[in-house]
Design an enzyme around this catalytic site. Sequence first.
Site, PDB file in Angstrom:
ATOM      1  N   LYS A   1       0.857  -1.193   0.000  1.00 26.28           N
ATOM      2  CA  LYS A   1       0.000   0.000   0.000  1.00 26.28           C
ATOM      3  C   LYS A   1       0.884   1.231   0.000  1.00 26.28           C
ATOM      4  O   LYS A   1       2.024   1.179   0.474  1.00 26.28           O
ATOM      5  CB  LYS A   1      -0.877   0.021   1.262  1.00 26.28           C
ATOM      6  CG  LYS A   1      -2.139   0.820   1.097  1.00 26.28           C
ATOM      7  CD  LYS A   1      -3.178   0.014   0.385  1.00 26.28           C
ATOM      8  CE  LYS A   1      -4.501   0.714   0.276  1.00 26.28           C
ATOM      9  NZ  LYS A   1      -5.532  -0.264  -0.117  1.00 26.28           N
TER      10      LYS A   1
ATOM     11  N   GLY B   1     -18.218   8.007  -2.469  1.00 23.74           N
ATOM     12  CA  GLY B   1     -17.186   8.114  -3.501  1.00 23.74           C
ATOM     13  C   GLY B   1     -17.424   6.992  -4.489  1.00 23.74           C
ATOM     14  O   GLY B   1     -18.568   6.560  -4.706  1.00 23.74           O
TER      15      GLY B   1
ATOM     16  N   ALA C   1     -16.744   3.598  -4.499  1.00 23.69           N
ATOM     17  CA  ALA C   1     -17.360   2.349  -4.031  1.00 23.69           C
ATOM     18  C   ALA C   1     -18.810   2.595  -3.576  1.00 23.69           C
ATOM     19  O   ALA C   1     -19.723   1.831  -3.918  1.00 23.69           O
ATOM     20  CB  ALA C   1     -16.537   1.758  -2.894  1.00 23.69           C
ATOM     21  N   GLY C   2     -19.032   3.651  -2.828  1.00 25.87           N
ATOM     22  CA  GLY C   2     -20.362   3.934  -2.279  1.00 25.87           C
ATOM     23  C   GLY C   2     -21.390   4.200  -3.361  1.00 25.87           C
ATOM     24  O   GLY C   2     -22.512   3.662  -3.338  1.00 25.87           O
TER      25      GLY C   2
END
Length: 439
Positions: free
Chosen positions: A119, A239, A241-242
């Site tokens: 990450k 965003g 994903a939501g």
Amino acid sequence: MSHGEKVGVREELDFLKRVKLEFEEAIQFIDTEVETVEKGIVGLLEGPFRQLIVRFPVEMDDGTIKMFTGYRVQHSRVYKPTKGGIRFAPDVDLDLVTALAFDMTLKCRVVDLPFGGAKGGVCCDPKKMSCKELDRLTRRYAYEIFPVIGPDADVPAPDVGTGEREMGIIYDTYKMFNPKSPHAEAVVTGKPLNLGGSEGRTEATALSGAYVLEEAVKKGHIQGLDSLTDATVVVQGYGNAGYYIASILHKDYGCRILGICDSKGGIYDPEGLNPEDALSYKENISKEKTVIGYKGLKNLTIEQVLTKPCDILVPSAKETQIVGSIANDIEAKVVLELANGPTSNLADEILIDKNVYILPDILANAGGVTVSYFEWLQNKAGDQWELSEIKGRLQKKMVTAYKNVTKVAEDYTLDMRKAAFVFAISNAIGVLKNRGIFP
Ligand code: GLU
């Protein structure tokens, strides 16, 4: 500590401590199955094996120079390359990036991808920066992490605060330093389509969530929810994903979206909300770029929206959003974790005691990295797959992953999070054992 005993933590832990604790708890179930020599191998998974911290200047639009701190953490060499997103957010620090990299190792094992976990991130506030400033920051950050990335070394992707635009810049920066590299596109995934991006990558995280939710309902694993038609949904985080999960559950599964939150607050309407209109309101009408005010609905706190009646609660923003202090008031039957680490350790215990079914992040949101893998394969082969093929392959991966995790949950009487950890760690141990230890 005896087999399967709970560690019994009574306070909220930060994300890194939480992942480590979940890992330790899961190991207890694996210890009984492996020989002594393999126990040492577990140490390789405690990671990370590499943490890079970079500090670099960016020229702002007003001519001033601002210093930024960035990170790239590679958690495990269980497979090469390592893989994981890049986050631009004000709370990015070494511990957060390390926890997210740990999660990536486990996630890749759950869906069986030939990647280790990594990450990256930069501590910055993209909402307060211009496009040009962000472009300069991305390019300089890409240059700073250049020594550790590459199509067969470590492959970044989007995460919170980054998207196609940033991935295109990372690719370009890499390509400028490697003009002869035949598959330079494979250095990063989540690119724009015309730079070797993949169909379906943008909605992939939400799609995987929908596929595992569909499986759980089909199998009758969610108490009190035997169909998705007319099931009610609250989404936290609006965003990428939501928005996509709201839209997919609404359009493809006939769910009713009752609540939506973003970083500024939220709205709830028992009559239902239209996900596309809510997005268009947020992006084009609201001055503050929020869903608050859509349909004239009044502003609720995030906590108020999370505790409103619904069948399916979808945290889609960031870590530690569902905490112990509100978990008792949550009415949902299932929590679908599209964000990484959204449920705190205390909330997790409370929700499980209340019989709320949790579809954990390392399973539910693994579609992002899975379609990233498809993009990487397409880049390596110089190929472009159609959306229907991507969706078909993704669904197959998610159904298999759901089945594998469910089997562990049933065999050991575990909740799905613990089962996903046990499955992932066992799988990684199997791979590491076959590789052996160098030299
Ligand atoms: N950032 C995404 C995640 O947390 C995707 C990572 C990737 O595609 O490599 O899973």
